[in-house]
Design a protein around this motif. Structure first.
Motif, PDB file in Angstrom:
ATOM      1  N   ASN A 162       0.813  -1.521  -0.200  1.00  0.00           N
ATOM      2  CA  ASN A 162       0.040  -0.053  -0.021  1.00  0.00           C
ATOM      3  C   ASN A 162       1.025   1.354  -0.118  1.00  0.00           C
ATOM      4  N   MET A 163       2.074   1.226  -0.251  1.00  0.00           N
ATOM      5  CA  MET A 163       3.041   2.251  -0.371  1.00  0.00           C
ATOM      6  C   MET A 163       2.528   3.599  -1.238  1.00  0.00           C
ATOM      7  N   ALA A 164       1.829   3.234  -2.480  1.00  0.00           N
ATOM      8  CA  ALA A 164       1.328   4.340  -3.434  1.00  0.00           C
ATOM      9  C   ALA A 164       0.290   5.024  -2.487  1.00  0.00           C
ATOM     10  N   ALA A 165      -0.468   4.469  -1.566  1.00  0.00           N
ATOM     11  CA  ALA A 165      -1.518   5.252  -1.003  1.00  0.00           C
ATOM     12  C   ALA A 165      -1.302   5.508   0.510  1.00  0.00           C
TER      13      ALA A 165
ATOM     14  N   ALA B  11      19.188  -1.102   6.416  1.00  0.00           N
ATOM     15  CA  ALA B  11      19.756  -2.381   5.610  1.00  0.00           C
ATOM     16  C   ALA B  11      21.178  -1.779   5.012  1.00  0.00           C
ATOM     17  N   HIS B  12      21.271  -0.772   4.357  1.00  0.00           N
ATOM     18  CA  HIS B  12      22.314  -0.192   3.710  1.00  0.00           C
ATOM     19  C   HIS B  12      23.358   0.181   4.700  1.00  0.00           C
ATOM     20  N   ASN B  13      22.930   0.838   5.800  1.00  0.00           N
ATOM     21  CA  ASN B  13      23.997   1.184   6.651  1.00  0.00           C
ATOM     22  C   ASN B  13      24.624  -0.069   7.513  1.00  0.00           C
ATOM     23  N   LEU B  14      24.031  -1.119   7.362  1.00  0.00           N
ATOM     24  CA  LEU B  14      24.426  -2.537   8.100  1.00  0.00           C
ATOM     25  C   LEU B  14      25.301  -3.323   6.909  1.00  0.00           C
ATOM     26  N   GLY B  15      25.189  -2.921   5.720  1.00  0.00           N
ATOM     27  CA  GLY B  15      25.741  -3.346   4.698  1.00  0.00           C
ATOM     28  C   GLY B  15      25.080  -4.483   4.138  1.00  0.00           C
ATOM     29  N   PHE B  16      23.746  -4.751   4.488  1.00  0.00           N
ATOM     30  CA  PHE B  16      22.930  -5.633   3.965  1.00  0.00           C
ATOM     31  C   PHE B  16      22.279  -5.276   2.475  1.00  0.00           C
ATOM     32  N   ARG B  17      21.814  -6.206   1.423  1.00  0.00           N
ATOM     33  CA  ARG B  17      21.001  -5.867   0.446  1.00  0.00           C
ATOM     34  C   ARG B  17      19.783  -5.864   0.895  1.00  0.00           C
ATOM     35  N   ILE B  18      18.916  -5.182   0.183  1.00  0.00           N
ATOM     36  CA  ILE B  18      17.381  -4.986   0.728  1.00  0.00           C
ATOM     37  C   ILE B  18      16.438  -5.289  -0.473  1.00  0.00           C
ATOM     38  N   VAL B  19      15.409  -6.299  -0.451  1.00  0.00           N
ATOM     39  CA  VAL B  19      14.318  -6.781  -0.948  1.00  0.00           C
ATOM     40  C   VAL B  19      13.144  -6.592  -0.605  1.00  0.00           C
ATOM     41  N   ALA B  20      12.207  -5.975  -1.599  1.00  0.00           N
ATOM     42  CA  ALA B  20      10.898  -5.257  -1.067  1.00  0.00           C
ATOM     43  C   ALA B  20       9.908  -6.611  -1.648  1.00  0.00           C
ATOM     44  N   GLU B  21       9.143  -7.134  -0.806  1.00  0.00           N
ATOM     45  CA  GLU B  21       8.085  -8.320  -1.321  1.00  0.00           C
ATOM     46  C   GLU B  21       6.874  -7.663  -1.560  1.00  0.00           C
ATOM     47  N   GLY B  22       6.119  -8.257  -2.460  1.00  0.00           N
ATOM     48  CA  GLY B  22       4.738  -7.946  -2.444  1.00  0.00           C
ATOM     49  C   GLY B  22       4.521  -6.758  -3.479  1.00  0.00           C
ATOM     50  N   VAL B  23       5.371  -6.556  -4.500  1.00  0.00           N
ATOM     51  CA  VAL B  23       5.299  -5.727  -5.403  1.00  0.00           C
ATOM     52  C   VAL B  23       4.188  -5.834  -6.634  1.00  0.00           C
ATOM     53  N   GLU B  24       3.082  -5.242  -6.504  1.00  0.00           N
ATOM     54  CA  GLU B  24       1.828  -5.912  -7.358  1.00  0.00           C
ATOM     55  C   GLU B  24       1.639  -4.750  -8.474  1.00  0.00           C
ATOM     56  N   ASN B  25       2.362  -3.487  -8.559  1.00  0.00           N
ATOM     57  CA  ASN B  25       1.857  -2.767  -9.535  1.00  0.00           C
ATOM     58  C   ASN B  25       3.158  -1.724  -9.642  1.00  0.00           C
ATOM     59  N   GLN B  26       3.049  -0.983 -10.959  1.00  0.00           N
ATOM     60  CA  GLN B  26       4.219  -0.308 -11.581  1.00  0.00           C
ATOM     61  C   GLN B  26       4.437   0.958 -10.565  1.00  0.00           C
ATOM     62  N   ASP B  27       3.340   1.463 -10.225  1.00  0.00           N
ATOM     63  CA  ASP B  27       3.632   2.841  -9.036  1.00  0.00           C
ATOM     64  C   ASP B  27       4.446   2.400  -7.823  1.00  0.00           C
ATOM     65  N   THR B  28       4.148   1.151  -7.230  1.00  0.00           N
ATOM     66  CA  THR B  28       4.930   0.660  -6.224  1.00  0.00           C
ATOM     67  C   THR B  28       6.683   0.518  -6.530  1.00  0.00           C
TER      68      THR B  28
ATOM     69  N   HIS C 227       3.652  -8.173  -9.732  1.00  0.00           N
ATOM     70  CA  HIS C 227       3.921  -7.233 -11.114  1.00  0.00           C
ATOM     71  C   HIS C 227       4.988  -7.569 -11.820  1.00  0.00           C
ATOM     72  N   ILE C 228       5.908  -8.415 -11.154  1.00  0.00           N
ATOM     73  CA  ILE C 228       7.344  -8.760 -11.867  1.00  0.00           C
ATOM     74  C   ILE C 228       7.243 -10.246 -12.595  1.00  0.00           C
ATOM     75  N   CYS C 229       6.500 -11.089 -11.718  1.00  0.00           N
ATOM     76  CA  CYS C 229       6.175 -12.234 -12.254  1.00  0.00           C
ATOM     77  C   CYS C 229       5.361 -13.077 -11.164  1.00  0.00           C
ATOM     78  N   HIS C 230       4.409 -13.893 -11.617  1.00  0.00           N
ATOM     79  CA  HIS C 230       3.914 -14.591 -10.828  1.00  0.00           C
ATOM     80  C   HIS C 230       4.583 -16.052 -10.525  1.00  0.00           C
ATOM     81  N   PRO C 231       4.426 -16.797  -9.453  1.00  0.00           N
ATOM     82  CA  PRO C 231       5.105 -17.930  -9.374  1.00  0.00           C
ATOM     83  C   PRO C 231       4.787 -19.067 -10.675  1.00  0.00           C
ATOM     84  N   LEU C 232       5.959 -19.681 -11.032  1.00  0.00           N
ATOM     85  CA  LEU C 232       6.093 -20.434 -12.427  1.00  0.00           C
ATOM     86  C   LEU C 232       6.874 -21.791 -12.036  1.00  0.00           C
TER      87      LEU C 232
END
Length: 225
Positions: A150-153, A168-185, A201-206
């Motif tokens: 719900n980031m867009a809203a 994450a970046h300050n600790l030296g970790f990569r960060i991954v966002a879960e649940g991206v379902e639209n281009q706005d997000t 939005h990127i790809c459904h499980p296949l």
């Protein structure tokens, strides 16, 4: 993440059968099957020219299994895979890690010595101690989809995600966002400096064969973890 094509109930998602597997003790052979299958598939992709890292979710019971690290070492060094450890990432939830921090730290160190990456899944839903988090050999943090979807809203969700990215970046970790379902997000995440994203939005499980088609038909390789 595993799915079960049940002959009567249809496609079952992990939360519909994993709890039963844990209670019955079947989670150990199931986890072993998942690991073996994932490593073999990753090796097939590697031989086909796809240099991918494959992430394997591990449940609480499996993470507590004293044989987990030894089994991974066996499979990586032989066992029909001979796959570089750098192609593997183990995902554990924040709550699993914090439930027994001493055991968790020991297992994470053993995985690191093997060269296997570790990601903390569903970050933000548990009660991580930052004092412990900064000392653990973690490579990635995955911000939970409940904050991303719900980031867009919702500016509050955006603020939480931005804070998590910065942490994450300050600790030296990569960060991954879960649940991206639209281009706005996805656009917002790019502006915030998020490293990777996953979601419908990127790809459904296949299944593996259809995923290979997706590799070839899209320019989305940068979205792959």
């Amino acid at each position: 993440m595993i799915r079960w094509q049940h002959p009567e109930l249809g496609l079952l998602l992990p939360d519909q059968f994993i709890p039963f597997a844990e209670r019955s003790g079947l989670i150990h052979p199931l986890t072993d099957w998942v690991i073996v299958t994932a490593l073999r598939q990753c090796k097939i992709w590697q031989l086909a020219g796809y240099d991918l890292r494959i992430a394997i979710n591990v449940t609480a019971r499996s993470f507590q299994d004293r044989k987990l690290v030894a089994r991974l070492e066996e499979l990586l060094s032989g066992g029909g895979t001979c796959l570089p450890a750098g192609n593997i990432e183990i995902e554990i939830t924040e709550n699993i890690l914090m439930a027994d921090i001493e055991h968790g730290a020991k297992v994470l160190q053993q995985l690191r010595e093997l060269g296997i990456s570790v990601a903390v899944d569903d970050f933000g839903t548990g009660y991580s101690s930052l004092a412990y988090l900064k000392r653990l050999p973690i490579h990635s943090m995955k911000v939970d989809k409940s904050f991303v979807m719900n980031m867009a809203a919702d500016e509050s969700d955006t603020a939480i995600v931005l804070s998590t990215i910065d942490l994450a970046h300050n600790l030296g970790f990569r960060i991954v966002a879960e649940g991206v379902e639209n281009q706005d997000t996805l656009d917002i995440l790019n502006k915030l400096g998020c490293d990777h994203a996953q979601g419908f939005h990127i790809c459904h499980p296949l299944p593996a064969n259809k995923l290979e088609c997706w590799f070839n038909e899209t320019a989305g390789m940068k979205a792959i973890q």
